[in-house]
Design a protein around this motif. Structure first.
Motif, PDB file in Angstrom:
ATOM      1  N   PHE A   1       1.062  -1.260  -0.540  1.00 34.03           N
ATOM      2  CA  PHE A   1      -0.080   0.407   0.052  1.00 34.03           C
ATOM      3  C   PHE A   1       0.803   1.489   0.077  1.00 34.03           C
ATOM      4  O   PHE A   1      -0.003   2.758  -0.253  1.00 34.03           O
TER       5      PHE A   1
ATOM      6  N   TYR B   1       1.046   2.836   9.866  1.00 37.47           N
ATOM      7  CA  TYR B   1       0.184   0.746   9.101  1.00 37.47           C
ATOM      8  C   TYR B   1       0.508   0.475  10.669  1.00 37.47           C
ATOM      9  O   TYR B   1      -0.353  -0.526  11.068  1.00 37.47           O
TER      10      TYR B   1
ATOM     11  N   GLN C   1     -11.438  -9.645   7.932  1.00 41.38           N
ATOM     12  CA  GLN C   1     -10.197  -9.138   7.242  1.00 41.38           C
ATOM     13  C   GLN C   1     -11.470  -7.827   6.207  1.00 41.38           C
ATOM     14  O   GLN C   1     -10.485  -7.177   6.102  1.00 41.38           O
TER      15      GLN C   1
ATOM     16  N   TYR D   1     -10.196  -3.238   5.780  1.00 37.92           N
ATOM     17  CA  TYR D   1     -10.886  -2.175   4.694  1.00 37.92           C
ATOM     18  C   TYR D   1     -12.057  -1.000   4.676  1.00 37.92           C
ATOM     19  O   TYR D   1     -11.757  -0.871   3.715  1.00 37.92           O
TER      20      TYR D   1
ATOM     21  N   ILE E   1      -5.311   1.446   6.875  1.00 34.60           N
ATOM     22  CA  ILE E   1      -4.448   1.589   5.707  1.00 34.60           C
ATOM     23  C   ILE E   1      -3.952   2.447   4.592  1.00 34.60           C
ATOM     24  O   ILE E   1      -3.590   3.207   3.832  1.00 34.60           O
TER      25      ILE E   1
END
Length: 283
Positions: free
Chosen positions: A68, A85, A203, A207, A212
């Protein structure tokens, strides 16, 4: 002669909103025994023991930085990429562990629940408390990385007054994971398929938070409101703002997360206590 058949049903007089908090407090010694059991059993079943607590966030940070940060060139609001992060990973891991392990508490402890009485709420509470050990180790690693970038790499960041909210952030992460975990655990007693979706779903949910990318960047996107209204987003942003001086902090967002967390927790406890009365027949 008329033979009358009588059917008797003996049931406890428990209100739907009886949270059994008094019973849970009375069994607090059992809570600490379960926490110790989880802690000891983890070390016995692994070769590297507590080193896994360090290995997972380190490797995840390296991968995020490469994918990323270096390849996708996603902004970190001027913070060093590994530090940015790792802050998000440290906060997210505690919430995710509380959620995933609590979500299978009925299935994983069916044998114990069917043999002896104790307030069932003790079991998910012990998971949340035992996960604090792992969180503490990973938080220590974060502080070490933070010290490296501040004293050696001379990176431009600093601690702010919001660091005082750190205990509140940790408590809200624990309660949010506990509430969602108990809701899912109650549903998996009848719908086993949900247990297979939890890990994958957590998971994907990551996002939809600011692990991130910073909120200041994603908020400008068409679907940025989804991330902004994720209850975990204000907690991660507050965590970064307190320790790194960079993040989107707002009292309104933190108040929203607090209200949502308490609502989910209350609903989770009510449904958990309702299901635990007859879950042995379905698990």
């Amino acid at each position: 002669m008329n033979h009358q058949q009588h059917h008797w049903s003996i049931e406890p007089r428990n209100s739907l909103f009886d949270l059994k908090l008094k019973d849970t407090w009375a069994y607090r010694d059992l809570l600490w025994l379960l926490v110790r059991r989880d802690f000891v059993s983890f070390y016995k079943q692994t070769i590297l023991g507590p080193l896994w607590f360090f290995i997972q966030p380190i490797f995840t940070t390296i991968i995020f930085t490469f994918v990323f940060g270096q390849m996708a060139k996603i902004s970190t609001d001027g913070l060093p990429q590994p530090l940015f992060y790792m802050a998000g990973i440290t906060a997210w891991n505690y919430f995710a562990d509380c959620l995933t392990k609590t979500s299978t508490v009925f299935k994983d402890n069916a044998n114990i629940f069917g043999k002896v009485y104790f307030p069932r709420l003790i079991m998910p509470l012990s998971i949340v408390v035992s996960n604090l050990v792992r969180f503490g180790v990973q938080f220590l690693l974060f502080l070490m990385v933070m010290a490296y970038y501040y004293f050696i790499a001379k990176a431009d960041f600093g601690i702010t007054w919001a660091i005082l909210l750190f205990p509140l952030v940790v408590v809200l992460m624990a309660l949010l994971g506990l509430g969602l975990g108990m809701l899912i655990s109650a549903m998996t007693t009848k719908y086993r398929d949900l247990a297979f979706l939890v890990t994958f779903g957590v998971q994907l949910l990551m996002y939809a938070t600011t692990v991130i990318y910073p909120l200041s960047t994603i908020a400008k996107k068409p679907l940025g409101w989804i991330v902004a209204y994720n209850p975990m987003t204000p907690l991660i942003e507050t965590f970064r703002y307190g320790f790194l001086g960079n993040g989107t902090f707002s009292w309104e967002a933190l108040g929203y997360t607090t209200a949502v967390t308490l609502g989910i927790l209350m609903l989770g406890i009510v449904i958990f206590n309702k299901v635990e009365k007859n879950f042995v027949d379905t698990v």
